[in-house]
Scaffold this motif. Structure first.
Motif, PDB file in Angstrom:
ATOM      1  N   VAL A 110       4.781  -4.688   0.875  1.00  0.00           N
ATOM      2  CA  VAL A 110       5.308  -5.701   1.795  1.00  0.00           C
ATOM      3  C   VAL A 110       4.220  -7.071   1.776  1.00  0.00           C
ATOM      4  CG1 VAL A 110       5.974  -6.528   4.213  1.00  0.00           C
ATOM      5  CG2 VAL A 110       6.574  -4.083   3.264  1.00  0.00           C
ATOM      6  N   GLY A 111       4.351  -8.086   1.093  1.00  0.00           N
ATOM      7  CA  GLY A 111       3.748  -9.050   0.978  1.00  0.00           C
ATOM      8  C   GLY A 111       2.364  -8.572   0.201  1.00  0.00           C
ATOM      9  N   ALA A 112       1.327  -8.954   0.773  1.00  0.00           N
ATOM     10  CA  ALA A 112       0.118  -8.763  -0.084  1.00  0.00           C
ATOM     11  C   ALA A 112      -0.353  -7.150  -0.091  1.00  0.00           C
ATOM     12  CB  ALA A 112      -0.988  -9.470   0.697  1.00  0.00           C
ATOM     13  N   ASN A 113       0.222  -6.305   1.158  1.00  0.00           N
ATOM     14  CA  ASN A 113       0.083  -5.106   1.160  1.00  0.00           C
ATOM     15  C   ASN A 113       0.844  -4.078   0.109  1.00  0.00           C
ATOM     16  OD1 ASN A 113      -1.605  -5.563   3.367  1.00  0.00           O
ATOM     17  ND2 ASN A 113       0.130  -5.936   4.595  1.00  0.00           N
ATOM     18  N   LYS A 114       0.287  -3.959  -0.945  1.00  0.00           N
ATOM     19  CA  LYS A 114       0.982  -3.183  -2.076  1.00  0.00           C
ATOM     20  C   LYS A 114       0.838  -1.697  -1.877  1.00  0.00           C
ATOM     21  CE  LYS A 114       2.503  -7.179  -3.996  1.00  0.00           C
ATOM     22  NZ  LYS A 114       3.789  -7.697  -3.725  1.00  0.00           N
ATOM     23  N   ILE A 115       1.409  -1.103  -0.759  1.00  0.00           N
ATOM     24  CA  ILE A 115       1.024   0.176  -0.531  1.00  0.00           C
ATOM     25  C   ILE A 115       1.615   0.983  -1.701  1.00  0.00           C
ATOM     26  CG2 ILE A 115       1.327   2.084   1.040  1.00  0.00           C
ATOM     27  CD1 ILE A 115      -0.636  -0.169   1.964  1.00  0.00           C
ATOM     28  N   PHE A 116       2.935   0.798  -2.183  1.00  0.00           N
ATOM     29  CA  PHE A 116       3.387   1.851  -2.988  1.00  0.00           C
ATOM     30  C   PHE A 116       2.700   1.639  -4.041  1.00  0.00           C
ATOM     31  CE2 PHE A 116       6.187   2.892  -6.395  1.00  0.00           C
ATOM     32  CZ  PHE A 116       7.061   4.089  -5.743  1.00  0.00           C
ATOM     33  N   ASP A 117       2.410   0.354  -4.638  1.00  0.00           N
ATOM     34  CA  ASP A 117       1.467   0.455  -5.911  1.00  0.00           C
ATOM     35  C   ASP A 117       0.406   1.098  -5.977  1.00  0.00           C
ATOM     36  OD1 ASP A 117       3.777  -1.047  -6.935  1.00  0.00           O
ATOM     37  OD2 ASP A 117       2.532  -2.955  -6.982  1.00  0.00           O
ATOM     38  N   GLN A 118      -0.350   0.679  -4.756  1.00  0.00           N
ATOM     39  CA  GLN A 118      -1.812   1.621  -4.624  1.00  0.00           C
ATOM     40  C   GLN A 118      -1.777   3.063  -4.446  1.00  0.00           C
ATOM     41  OE1 GLN A 118      -3.037  -0.739  -1.233  1.00  0.00           O
ATOM     42  NE2 GLN A 118      -2.984  -2.409  -2.163  1.00  0.00           N
ATOM     43  N   ALA A 119      -0.605   3.619  -3.958  1.00  0.00           N
ATOM     44  CA  ALA A 119      -0.299   5.037  -3.827  1.00  0.00           C
ATOM     45  C   ALA A 119      -0.148   5.558  -5.199  1.00  0.00           C
ATOM     46  CB  ALA A 119       0.776   5.316  -3.106  1.00  0.00           C
ATOM     47  N   THR A 120       0.405   4.826  -6.062  1.00  0.00           N
ATOM     48  CA  THR A 120       0.665   5.234  -7.353  1.00  0.00           C
ATOM     49  C   THR A 120      -0.668   5.352  -8.272  1.00  0.00           C
ATOM     50  OG1 THR A 120       2.807   4.082  -7.492  1.00  0.00           O
ATOM     51  CG2 THR A 120       1.881   4.754  -9.640  1.00  0.00           C
ATOM     52  N   LEU A 121      -1.303   4.146  -8.221  1.00  0.00           N
ATOM     53  CA  LEU A 121      -2.636   4.470  -8.573  1.00  0.00           C
ATOM     54  C   LEU A 121      -3.631   5.578  -7.950  1.00  0.00           C
ATOM     55  CD1 LEU A 121      -4.930   3.190 -10.435  1.00  0.00           C
ATOM     56  CD2 LEU A 121      -5.170   1.546  -8.692  1.00  0.00           C
ATOM     57  N   ALA A 122      -3.497   5.631  -6.835  1.00  0.00           N
ATOM     58  CA  ALA A 122      -4.300   6.610  -6.090  1.00  0.00           C
ATOM     59  C   ALA A 122      -3.884   7.976  -6.531  1.00  0.00           C
ATOM     60  CB  ALA A 122      -4.466   6.540  -4.668  1.00  0.00           C
ATOM     61  N   SER A 123      -2.955   8.259  -6.730  1.00  0.00           N
ATOM     62  CA  SER A 123      -2.227   9.757  -7.356  1.00  0.00           C
ATOM     63  C   SER A 123      -2.767   9.828  -8.677  1.00  0.00           C
ATOM     64  CB  SER A 123      -0.634   9.668  -7.514  1.00  0.00           C
ATOM     65  OG  SER A 123      -0.148   9.407  -6.153  1.00  0.00           O
ATOM     66  N   ALA A 124      -3.110   9.007  -9.566  1.00  0.00           N
ATOM     67  CA  ALA A 124      -3.587   9.142 -10.811  1.00  0.00           C
ATOM     68  C   ALA A 124      -5.209   9.340 -10.889  1.00  0.00           C
ATOM     69  CB  ALA A 124      -3.456   7.812 -11.992  1.00  0.00           C
ATOM     70  N   ASN A 125      -5.748   8.646  -9.898  1.00  0.00           N
ATOM     71  CA  ASN A 125      -7.136   8.753  -9.446  1.00  0.00           C
ATOM     72  C   ASN A 125      -7.442  10.189  -9.178  1.00  0.00           C
ATOM     73  OD1 ASN A 125      -7.222   6.162  -9.815  1.00  0.00           O
ATOM     74  ND2 ASN A 125      -7.844   5.620  -7.877  1.00  0.00           N
ATOM     75  N   MET A 126      -6.619  10.717  -8.195  1.00  0.00           N
ATOM     76  CA  MET A 126      -6.931  12.132  -7.614  1.00  0.00           C
ATOM     77  C   MET A 126      -6.722  13.199  -8.638  1.00  0.00           C
ATOM     78  SD  MET A 126      -5.190  11.665  -3.841  1.00  0.00           S
ATOM     79  CE  MET A 126      -5.290  13.558  -3.571  1.00  0.00           C
ATOM     80  N   ALA A 127      -5.403  13.034  -9.471  1.00  0.00           N
ATOM     81  CA  ALA A 127      -5.577  13.988 -10.592  1.00  0.00           C
ATOM     82  C   ALA A 127      -6.295  14.036 -11.715  1.00  0.00           C
ATOM     83  CB  ALA A 127      -3.940  13.659 -11.204  1.00  0.00           C
ATOM     84  N   ALA A 128      -7.134  12.915 -11.802  1.00  0.00           N
ATOM     85  CA  ALA A 128      -7.941  12.795 -12.912  1.00  0.00           C
ATOM     86  C   ALA A 128      -9.308  13.384 -12.539  1.00  0.00           C
ATOM     87  CB  ALA A 128      -8.448  11.131 -13.297  1.00  0.00           C
ATOM     88  N   LYS A 129      -9.415  13.242 -11.203  1.00  0.00           N
ATOM     89  CA  LYS A 129     -10.857  13.969 -10.623  1.00  0.00           C
ATOM     90  C   LYS A 129     -10.541  15.534 -10.329  1.00  0.00           C
ATOM     91  CE  LYS A 129     -15.153  13.672  -9.123  1.00  0.00           C
ATOM     92  NZ  LYS A 129     -15.612  12.690  -8.054  1.00  0.00           N
ATOM     93  N   MET A 130      -9.217  15.764  -9.769  1.00  0.00           N
ATOM     94  CA  MET A 130      -9.178  17.131  -9.559  1.00  0.00           C
ATOM     95  C   MET A 130      -8.467  18.033 -10.172  1.00  0.00           C
ATOM     96  SD  MET A 130      -8.800  16.657  -5.447  1.00  0.00           S
ATOM     97  CE  MET A 130      -7.037  15.778  -5.469  1.00  0.00           C
ATOM     98  N   GLY A 131      -7.903  17.335 -11.291  1.00  0.00           N
ATOM     99  CA  GLY A 131      -7.239  18.180 -12.372  1.00  0.00           C
ATOM    100  C   GLY A 131      -5.745  18.151 -12.078  1.00  0.00           C
ATOM    101  N   GLY A 132      -4.896  18.694 -12.927  1.00  0.00           N
ATOM    102  CA  GLY A 132      -3.536  18.524 -12.573  1.00  0.00           C
ATOM    103  C   GLY A 132      -2.821  17.476 -13.041  1.00  0.00           C
ATOM    104  N   ASP A 133      -1.679  16.843 -12.734  1.00  0.00           N
ATOM    105  CA  ASP A 133      -1.298  15.709 -13.086  1.00  0.00           C
ATOM    106  C   ASP A 133      -0.896  14.861 -11.881  1.00  0.00           C
ATOM    107  OD1 ASP A 133       1.450  16.310 -12.177  1.00  0.00           O
ATOM    108  OD2 ASP A 133       1.985  17.113 -13.865  1.00  0.00           O
ATOM    109  N   ALA A 134      -0.680  13.520 -12.236  1.00  0.00           N
ATOM    110  CA  ALA A 134      -0.340  12.549 -11.045  1.00  0.00           C
ATOM    111  C   ALA A 134       0.558  12.837 -10.241  1.00  0.00           C
ATOM    112  CB  ALA A 134      -0.316  11.338 -11.571  1.00  0.00           C
ATOM    113  N   SER A 135       1.828  13.450 -10.768  1.00  0.00           N
ATOM    114  CA  SER A 135       2.872  13.808  -9.867  1.00  0.00           C
ATOM    115  C   SER A 135       2.683  14.892  -8.639  1.00  0.00           C
ATOM    116  CB  SER A 135       3.991  14.031 -10.706  1.00  0.00           C
ATOM    117  OG  SER A 135       3.796  15.469 -11.475  1.00  0.00           O
ATOM    118  N   GLY A 136       1.773  15.652  -9.115  1.00  0.00           N
ATOM    119  CA  GLY A 136       1.331  16.690  -8.055  1.00  0.00           C
ATOM    120  C   GLY A 136       0.404  16.226  -7.046  1.00  0.00           C
TER     121      GLY A 136
END
Length: 227
Positions: A110-136
């Motif tokens: 919504v406007g400047a608050n790209k929560i969905f996009d940021q959540a997509t990126l955060a999923s990859a961040n977490m998976a890269a650090k903790m293992g598994g894939d972004a969808s998990g």
């Protein structure tokens, strides 16, 4: 004359045999090459089929939720490509993350608050650090952002740290109707703890990125800075 004729026939036999051997080798090599081409074509076909299926599912997800996330298929596929370029995650896994995040209707741009996009990126961040894939990671993060007060407890269980002050702030924001503010606080903390993981994973697995990939990776990092 007879000996000469026999010698010629003998040499012809050797030449003929050599021709058969060489011909067989050439045909065998051609067969191997064609088999290799077949593998490449199959891989290319499978990738195209997967991409088509992913786009169809993103389209269906937008339609079924009335596009409450305020996203587009092109925007999501472009974002997946940007994140894939800087991470150890596959674009298929990232698209799957987006499909899952679409089911959590409280996560939106919504406007400047790209929560969905940021959540997509955060999923990859977490998976890269903790293992598994972004969808998990997307399932866990989707639940947390959709209900921040309950969600931070689940994130804490998997190793995401929040201070008592952050927890109090999240609770207060939600109580006052500022769910977006609570989501941004969660995403900011996730970026602090996991933000460098995809870049490190991408560089360790594939070496230095080509310029084109560095450009799209820069766009993904720019998105992270807006958290």
């Amino acid at each position: 004359g007879k000996r000469l004729a026999e010698a010629i026939r003998g040499e012809s036999g050797h030449i003929s045999m050599a021709g058969k051997v060489m011909g067989g080798a050439l045909l065998g090599g051609l067969g191997t090459a064609m088999a290799g081409v077949g593998v490449v074509l199959k891989v290319g076909f499978d990738e195209a089929k997967d991409a088509s299926a992913g786009i169809a599912q993103l389209t269906a997800g937008i339609k079924s939720t009335g596009n409450q996330a305020h996203v587009s298929v092109k925007g999501m596929t472009d974002l997946a490509g940007s994140i894939q370029a800087m991470s150890g995650q596959t674009d298929d896994s990232i698209v799957k993350s987006e499909q899952l995040l679409l089911t959590f209707t409280g996560i939106k741009n919504v406007g400047a608050n790209k929560i969905f996009d940021q959540a997509t990126l955060a999923s990859a961040n977490m998976a890269a650090k903790m293992g598994g894939d972004a969808s998990g990671s997307a399932i866990l993060l989707g639940k947390a952002l959709n209900d921040p007060v309950k969600g931070i407890t689940a994130l804490t269980r998997v190793g995401v740290s929040f201070t008592a002050g952050q927890k109090d702030s999240i609770t207060a924001m939600v109580a006052h109707g500022d769910t977006t503010g609570a989501q941004k606080l969660i995403l900011k903390e996730l970026h602090t703890q996991f933000g460098g993981a995809p870049k490190a994973a991408g560089e360790s697995r594939a070496g230095p990125m080509p310029r084109g990939k560095r450009d799209v990776a820069a766009r993904a990092r720019s998105l992270a800075k807006t958290v």
